[in-house]
Design a protein around this motif. Structure first.
Motif, PDB file in Angstrom:
ATOM      1  N   THR A  68      58.469 162.333  22.903  1.00 37.37           N
ATOM      2  CA  THR A  68      57.540 163.093  23.613  1.00 37.37           C
ATOM      3  C   THR A  68      56.917 162.185  24.865  1.00 37.37           C
ATOM      4  OG1 THR A  68      55.653 163.130  22.342  1.00 37.37           O
ATOM      5  CG2 THR A  68      57.005 164.907  22.139  1.00 37.37           C
ATOM      6  N   ALA A  69      56.279 162.595  25.859  1.00 38.79           N
ATOM      7  CA  ALA A  69      55.470 161.768  26.787  1.00 38.79           C
ATOM      8  C   ALA A  69      54.360 161.116  26.047  1.00 38.79           C
ATOM      9  CB  ALA A  69      55.256 162.662  27.973  1.00 38.79           C
ATOM     10  N   GLY A  70      53.806 161.835  25.208  1.00 39.54           N
ATOM     11  CA  GLY A  70      52.609 161.608  24.365  1.00 39.54           C
ATOM     12  C   GLY A  70      52.958 160.315  23.517  1.00 39.54           C
ATOM     13  N   GLU A  71      54.196 160.342  23.086  1.00 40.34           N
ATOM     14  CA  GLU A  71      54.380 159.159  22.127  1.00 40.34           C
ATOM     15  C   GLU A  71      54.715 158.066  22.841  1.00 40.34           C
ATOM     16  OE1 GLU A  71      58.240 160.259  19.866  1.00 40.34           O
ATOM     17  OE2 GLU A  71      57.062 161.717  18.727  1.00 40.34           O
ATOM     18  N   VAL A  72      55.100 157.958  24.147  1.00 38.75           N
ATOM     19  CA  VAL A  72      55.279 156.932  25.071  1.00 38.75           C
ATOM     20  C   VAL A  72      53.845 156.349  25.276  1.00 38.75           C
ATOM     21  CG1 VAL A  72      56.128 156.171  27.249  1.00 38.75           C
ATOM     22  CG2 VAL A  72      57.360 157.758  26.093  1.00 38.75           C
ATOM     23  N   CYS A  73      52.965 157.319  25.819  1.00 35.99           N
ATOM     24  CA  CYS A  73      51.448 156.998  25.804  1.00 35.99           C
ATOM     25  C   CYS A  73      50.965 156.343  24.917  1.00 35.99           C
ATOM     26  CB  CYS A  73      50.867 158.093  26.577  1.00 35.99           C
ATOM     27  SG  CYS A  73      51.303 158.852  28.003  1.00 35.99           S
ATOM     28  N   ASP A  74      51.097 156.914  23.688  1.00 36.59           N
ATOM     29  CA  ASP A  74      50.479 156.294  22.595  1.00 36.59           C
ATOM     30  C   ASP A  74      50.969 154.771  22.379  1.00 36.59           C
ATOM     31  OD1 ASP A  74      49.034 158.494  22.026  1.00 36.59           O
ATOM     32  OD2 ASP A  74      50.093 159.374  20.478  1.00 36.59           O
ATOM     33  N   PHE A  75      52.276 154.466  22.384  1.00 32.59           N
ATOM     34  CA  PHE A  75      52.887 153.411  22.320  1.00 32.59           C
ATOM     35  C   PHE A  75      52.369 152.209  23.175  1.00 32.59           C
ATOM     36  CE2 PHE A  75      55.790 149.823  22.459  1.00 32.59           C
ATOM     37  CZ  PHE A  75      56.364 149.740  21.075  1.00 32.59           C
ATOM     38  N   VAL A  76      52.134 152.894  24.549  1.00 34.00           N
ATOM     39  CA  VAL A  76      51.827 152.061  25.743  1.00 34.00           C
ATOM     40  C   VAL A  76      50.526 151.524  25.394  1.00 34.00           C
ATOM     41  CG1 VAL A  76      51.333 151.669  28.083  1.00 34.00           C
ATOM     42  CG2 VAL A  76      53.367 152.468  27.119  1.00 34.00           C
ATOM     43  N   VAL A  77      49.628 152.305  25.167  1.00 30.40           N
ATOM     44  CA  VAL A  77      47.974 152.224  24.810  1.00 30.40           C
ATOM     45  C   VAL A  77      47.812 150.995  23.740  1.00 30.40           C
ATOM     46  CG1 VAL A  77      45.861 153.030  23.968  1.00 30.40           C
ATOM     47  CG2 VAL A  77      47.077 154.186  25.722  1.00 30.40           C
TER      48      VAL A  77
END
Length: 83
Positions: A68-77
């Motif tokens: 998901t897009a949220g998984e990408v965001c969490d990883f990047v943060v």
């Protein structure tokens, strides 16, 4: 440090470059990259490279694809917070 919301907005900018016909108003953290946005393996590679460039970090080799897009965001943060 960037917030998850700031990273998500940046991710949407990247998605617009990778998938220009994507209606960004319908993209949420729960949006599935493959099933809903049609991200294939080539697009996922391009997405990864564009995210690395946008947020100035590197994904580790062998990083599992994100669902998901949220998984990408969490990883990047987490990744940029460690820098």
């Amino acid at each position: 440090m960037m917030s998850r919301e700031e990273v998500f907005e940046g991710l949407k900018e990247v998605l617009h470059i990778i998938r220009p016909n994507t209606d960004l108003s319908k993209v949420s953290p729960e949006t599935e990259l493959v099933r809903e946005l049609g991200i294939d393996s080539l697009s996922m590679m391009l997405l990864s490279l564009a995210v690395e460039e946008k947020f100035k970090f590197r994904f580790p080799d062998g990083q599992a694809p994100f669902r998901t897009a949220g998984e990408v965001c969490d990883f990047v943060v987490k990744a940029i917070d460690k820098q």
